[in-house]
Design a protein around this motif. Structure first.
Motif, PDB file in Angstrom:
ATOM      1  N   PRO A  91       0.714  -1.302  -0.132  1.00  0.00           N
ATOM      2  CA  PRO A  91       0.305  -0.149  -0.134  1.00  0.00           C
ATOM      3  C   PRO A  91       0.489   1.088   0.014  1.00  0.00           C
ATOM      4  O   PRO A  91       1.872   1.561   0.658  1.00  0.00           O
ATOM      5  CB  PRO A  91      -0.688  -0.045   1.170  1.00  0.00           C
ATOM      6  CG  PRO A  91      -0.753  -1.301   1.621  1.00  0.00           C
ATOM      7  CD  PRO A  91       0.531  -2.276   0.480  1.00  0.00           C
ATOM      8  N   ASN A  92       0.521   2.145  -0.827  1.00  0.00           N
ATOM      9  CA  ASN A  92       1.471   3.770  -1.161  1.00  0.00           C
ATOM     10  C   ASN A  92       2.920   3.208  -1.092  1.00  0.00           C
ATOM     11  O   ASN A  92       3.782   4.581  -0.589  1.00  0.00           O
ATOM     12  CB  ASN A  92       0.867   4.219   0.354  1.00  0.00           C
ATOM     13  CG  ASN A  92      -0.672   4.716  -0.296  1.00  0.00           C
ATOM     14  OD1 ASN A  92      -1.696   4.725  -0.581  1.00  0.00           O
ATOM     15  ND2 ASN A  92      -1.558   4.115   1.229  1.00  0.00           N
ATOM     16  N   TYR A  93       3.079   1.969  -1.932  1.00  0.00           N
ATOM     17  CA  TYR A  93       4.584   2.348  -2.423  1.00  0.00           C
ATOM     18  C   TYR A  93       4.509   3.141  -3.360  1.00  0.00           C
ATOM     19  O   TYR A  93       3.846   2.681  -4.710  1.00  0.00           O
ATOM     20  CB  TYR A  93       4.787   0.724  -2.369  1.00  0.00           C
ATOM     21  CG  TYR A  93       6.034   0.738  -2.647  1.00  0.00           C
ATOM     22  CD1 TYR A  93       7.446   0.654  -1.971  1.00  0.00           C
ATOM     23  CD2 TYR A  93       6.699   0.932  -4.217  1.00  0.00           C
ATOM     24  CE1 TYR A  93       8.744   0.360  -2.979  1.00  0.00           C
ATOM     25  CE2 TYR A  93       8.009   0.336  -4.856  1.00  0.00           C
ATOM     26  CZ  TYR A  93       8.891   0.149  -3.972  1.00  0.00           C
ATOM     27  OH  TYR A  93      10.280  -0.005  -4.121  1.00  0.00           O
ATOM     28  N   ASP A  94       5.670   4.383  -3.738  1.00  0.00           N
ATOM     29  CA  ASP A  94       5.974   5.366  -4.313  1.00  0.00           C
ATOM     30  C   ASP A  94       7.045   5.598  -4.908  1.00  0.00           C
ATOM     31  O   ASP A  94       7.585   6.039  -4.453  1.00  0.00           O
ATOM     32  CB  ASP A  94       4.919   6.191  -4.105  1.00  0.00           C
ATOM     33  CG  ASP A  94       4.927   7.643  -5.136  1.00  0.00           C
ATOM     34  OD1 ASP A  94       5.259   7.142  -6.346  1.00  0.00           O
ATOM     35  OD2 ASP A  94       4.740   8.681  -5.134  1.00  0.00           O
ATOM     36  N   PRO A  95       7.975   4.482  -6.065  1.00  0.00           N
ATOM     37  CA  PRO A  95       8.832   4.891  -6.382  1.00  0.00           C
ATOM     38  C   PRO A  95       8.949   6.051  -6.817  1.00  0.00           C
ATOM     39  O   PRO A  95       8.220   6.092  -8.304  1.00  0.00           O
ATOM     40  CB  PRO A  95       9.348   3.950  -7.563  1.00  0.00           C
ATOM     41  CG  PRO A  95       7.944   3.002  -7.791  1.00  0.00           C
ATOM     42  CD  PRO A  95       6.596   3.587  -7.215  1.00  0.00           C
TER      43      PRO A  95
END
Length: 123
Positions: A91-95
């Motif tokens: 959840p909400n991993y933003d590379p």
């Protein structure tokens, strides 16, 4: 920055800029895992996952200076695939990919865009 410590200094610079405590490992099912260079835990519970590339911008070949780009090599392609898996499963991993010297090749930039990964170039 110069080699051999260029990549380490680049990671440290982005870690300090992002307020990251340093590299972190994220498990990726079926692909081993992903070490992220400058992860930051967000108040919302997500992770801003800073990825740092510090390839040299110029190279001299036979006395001629040539501009370099970061290629879409197999290792980099796998890193992007792992970032996509993490974004879809954590959840909400933003590379966010950060290029500190050489810019991404057009092929790499297109692949990042196809996978909806934001990149920043510092040249």
């Amino acid at each position: 920055m110069r080699q051999p410590t260029k990549w380490q200094e680049g990671e440290q610079y982005v870690q300090e800029s992002f307020g990251s405590a340093g590299q972190r490992h994220f498990p990726v099912t079926g692909m081993g895992g992903r070490y992220v260079d400058a992860p930051v835990d967000l108040p919302s519970g997500g992770v801003l996952a800073g990825v740092v590339k510090t390839y040299g911008q110029r190279r001299t070949v036979s006395g001629v200076t040539q501009r370099q780009t970061v290629p879409l090599a197999d290792l980099i392609r796998k890193q992007i695939q792992k970032d996509v898996w993490l974004r879809n499963n954590v959840p909400n991993y933003d590379p966010r990919w950060v290029f500190l010297d050489a810019p991404p090749s057009q092929e790499l930039l297109d692949f990042l865009r196809q996978n909806r990964i934001i990149s920043v170039n510092h040249q």
